[in-house]
Design an enzyme around this catalytic site. Structure first.
Site, mmCIF file in Angstrom:
data_model
loop_
_atom_site.group_PDB
_atom_site.id
_atom_site.type_symbol
_atom_site.label_atom_id
_atom_site.label_comp_id
_atom_site.label_asym_id
_atom_site.label_seq_id
_atom_site.Cartn_x
_atom_site.Cartn_y
_atom_site.Cartn_z
ATOM 1 N N GLY A 169 0.844 -1.199 0.000
ATOM 2 C CA GLY A 169 0.000 0.000 0.000
ATOM 3 C C GLY A 169 0.878 1.249 0.000
ATOM 4 N N ALA A 183 15.690 10.368 -1.298
ATOM 5 C CA ALA A 183 16.883 10.252 -0.450
ATOM 6 C C ALA A 183 17.786 9.112 -0.932
ATOM 7 C CB ALA A 183 16.453 10.016 1.003
ATOM 8 N N ARG A 200 1.129 -5.146 -5.224
ATOM 9 C CA ARG A 200 1.368 -6.330 -4.380
ATOM 10 C C ARG A 200 1.496 -7.491 -5.366
ATOM 11 N NH1 ARG A 200 -3.000 -3.675 -1.226
ATOM 12 N NH2 ARG A 200 -2.067 -2.813 0.656
ATOM 13 N N GLY A 259 5.889 -2.436 3.496
ATOM 14 C CA GLY A 259 5.486 -2.979 4.793
ATOM 15 C C GLY A 259 5.970 -4.401 4.982
ATOM 16 N N ASP A 260 5.368 -5.116 5.928
ATOM 17 C CA ASP A 260 5.902 -6.433 6.261
ATOM 18 C C ASP A 260 5.810 -7.441 5.110
ATOM 19 O OD1 ASP A 260 3.161 -6.596 6.514
ATOM 20 O OD2 ASP A 260 3.187 -7.870 8.296
ATOM 21 N N THR A 275 4.558 2.335 5.596
ATOM 22 C CA THR A 275 3.159 1.899 5.694
ATOM 23 C C THR A 275 2.420 2.796 6.676
ATOM 24 O OG1 THR A 275 1.683 0.195 6.590
ATOM 25 C CG2 THR A 275 3.958 0.070 7.299
ATOM 26 N N ILE A 276 1.172 3.116 6.328
ATOM 27 C CA ILE A 276 0.407 3.967 7.245
ATOM 28 C C ILE A 276 0.026 3.193 8.511
ATOM 29 C CG2 ILE A 276 -0.521 5.409 5.395
ATOM 30 C CD1 ILE A 276 -3.262 3.969 5.870
ATOM 31 N N ASP A 277 0.151 1.860 8.475
ATOM 32 C CA ASP A 277 -0.366 1.040 9.588
ATOM 33 C C ASP A 277 0.536 1.044 10.831
ATOM 34 O OD1 ASP A 277 -2.348 0.387 7.802
ATOM 35 O OD2 ASP A 277 -1.429 -1.512 7.209
ATOM 36 N N ASP A 308 2.738 -1.037 11.734
ATOM 37 C CA ASP A 308 2.712 -2.366 12.357
ATOM 38 C C ASP A 308 4.048 -3.091 12.246
ATOM 39 O OD1 ASP A 308 2.566 -2.595 9.641
ATOM 40 O OD2 ASP A 308 0.964 -4.085 9.614
ATOM 41 N N ARG A 318 -5.328 -2.108 8.790
ATOM 42 C CA ARG A 318 -5.328 -3.565 8.555
ATOM 43 C C ARG A 318 -5.559 -4.293 9.880
ATOM 44 N NH1 ARG A 318 -3.852 -6.193 3.906
ATOM 45 N NH2 ARG A 318 -2.758 -4.400 3.131
HETATM 46 O O1 F6P Z 1 -1.532 -1.365 4.577
HETATM 47 C C1 F6P Z 1 -2.080 -0.145 4.265
HETATM 48 C C2 F6P Z 1 -3.572 -0.254 4.084
HETATM 49 O O2 F6P Z 1 -4.082 1.024 3.748
HETATM 50 C C3 F6P Z 1 -4.337 -0.866 5.250
HETATM 51 O O3 F6P Z 1 -4.551 0.058 6.287
HETATM 52 C C4 F6P Z 1 -5.585 -1.351 4.566
HETATM 53 O O4 F6P Z 1 -6.150 -2.434 5.262
HETATM 54 C C5 F6P Z 1 -5.087 -1.789 3.226
HETATM 55 O O5 F6P Z 1 -3.863 -1.131 2.988
HETATM 56 C C6 F6P Z 1 -6.031 -1.520 2.093
HETATM 57 O O6 F6P Z 1 -5.482 -2.046 0.938
HETATM 58 P P1 F6P Z 1 -6.067 -1.769 -0.516
HETATM 59 O O7 F6P Z 1 -5.714 -0.378 -0.896
HETATM 60 O O8 F6P Z 1 -5.403 -2.773 -1.373
HETATM 61 O O9 F6P Z 1 -7.539 -1.923 -0.428
#
Ligand code: F6P
Length: 326
Positions: A15, A26, A76, A106-107, A130-132, A134, A176
């Site tokens: 994402g 950078a 992805r 992200g992970d 990642t905005i999450d 996590d 997420r």
């Molecule tokens: O990992 C970032 C995120 O925005 C999560 O917060 C969310 O669950 C997911 O991606 C949504 O993914 P997509 O844009 O593929 O629907």
């Protein structure tokens, strides 16, 4: 002795998150400063497989530090999960002589990088984007601060209309399976309740507290729910409406608005620091690590640890929510 890198690739994956462009900038400029050739890979691992790779110069990243999204685009990639896909990706890097890779993501993206660097002689450095938020091993992930500020701005506006109509608003935010956006935006907007995946959601307790508040004529209530919560905003609203039919309750799902926009100062600065240090890692032979920031110092953890570990929510924060919302 570690082989010196000469040509590096950079990609954004998973994402998108505001600040990814600042990280790419950078990486490109630090690479060029060290005399490296820098290549941009489009659409994450998909571009590596499809050979969508191009040479980047200092000017390629001009005027992007303030822009949300990612100029390299993102994806992805399912194909990268297969050995065949990774082999294609390797061949495409190898034919250009690329001998180091920086992955902003992200992970899930780090899992891919870990697998790739275990199989092939191209070291990978991860930058948490990642905005999450996590990812363990870093107090920050690129994009979280901007996303949470976007959520705050939206929730403040929702509170205005909630107040005008004496309504209950149940606002669902992203994250997420992590509750950081909910926890931070909920505390910052003075939410009465916050529901996150890391703790048990007790709707009965919410109903009792709303009933008790109704008795005190406190009619404006704001509940922030993480999308990964066991019930979710719609289900919580359904149960509350069944139990309190006179209560005027509305649901608002903030959605992808949280992913866009110009990155905050924090996101631009951490992205710049992480991008710089990712290249430094490749230069000194510190391979297959994620570059994080802990207590304002750079922190390097092996990619597989960044993948597995999840940060824990401090239970004190939930206590603070309860006390301050009374
Ligand atoms: O990992 C970032 C995120 O925005 C999560 O917060 C969310 O669950 C997911 O991606 C949504 O993914 P997509 O844009 O593929 O629907």
């Amino acid at each position: 002795m570690t082989k010196k890198v000469t040509k590096i690739g950079v990609l954004t994956s998973g994402g998108d998150a505001p600040g990814m462009n600042a990280a790419v900038r950078a990486v490109v400029r630090t690479g060029i400063y060290h005399g490296l050739e820098v290549y941009g890979v489009m659409r994450g691992y998909s571009g590596m497989i499809d050979d969508d790779i191009f040479r980047m110069e200092s000017r390629s990243v001009a005027n992007i530090i303030q822009r949300g999204g990612t100029i390299l685009k993102t994806a992805r990639s399912k194909e990268f999960n297969d050995a065949e896909g990774r082999k294609k990706a390797y061949d495409n890097l190898k034919k250009r002589g690329i001998d180091g890779l920086v992955v902003v993501g992200g992970d899930g993206s780090f899992r891919g990088a870990q697998r790739f660097s275990n199989e092939y002689d191209i070291p990978c450095i991860g930058i948490p984007g990642t905005i999450d938020k996590d990812i363990a091993g870093s107090d920050f992930t690129i994009g979280f601060d901007t996303a949470v500020n976007t959520a705050i701005e939206a929730i403040d506006k929702i509170r205005d209309t909630a107040d005008a109509h004496d309504r209950l608003f149940i606002v669902e935010v992203m994250g997420r399976d992590a509750g950081y956006i909910a926890l931070h935006s909920g505390i910052a907007t003075g939410a009465e309740n916050i529901f996150i995946p890391e703790t048990k959601t007790d709707i009965e307790e919410l109903v009792s507290s709303l009933m008790e508040k109704e008795k005190r004529s406190k009619l404006v209530n704001l509940v922030v729910v993480a999308e990964g919560d066991e019930f979710g905003a719609n289900e919580i609203a359904k149960v509350v409406k069944e139990r309190m039919p006179t209560l005027d309750a509305r649901v608002c799902i903030l959605g992808h608005i949280q992913r866009g926009g110009s990155p905050s100062c924090i996101d631009r600065v951490i992205a710049s620091r992480m991008g710089y240090h990712a290249v430094e890692c490749l230069m000194v032979g510190r391979h297959n690590v994620m570059v994080g920031i802990l207590n304002n110092k750079m922190n390097y953890i092996p990619l597989d640890k960044a993948v597995k570990a999840k940060q824990r929510i401090n239970p004190e924060w939930m206590k603070i929510v309860k006390i301050l919302a009374s």
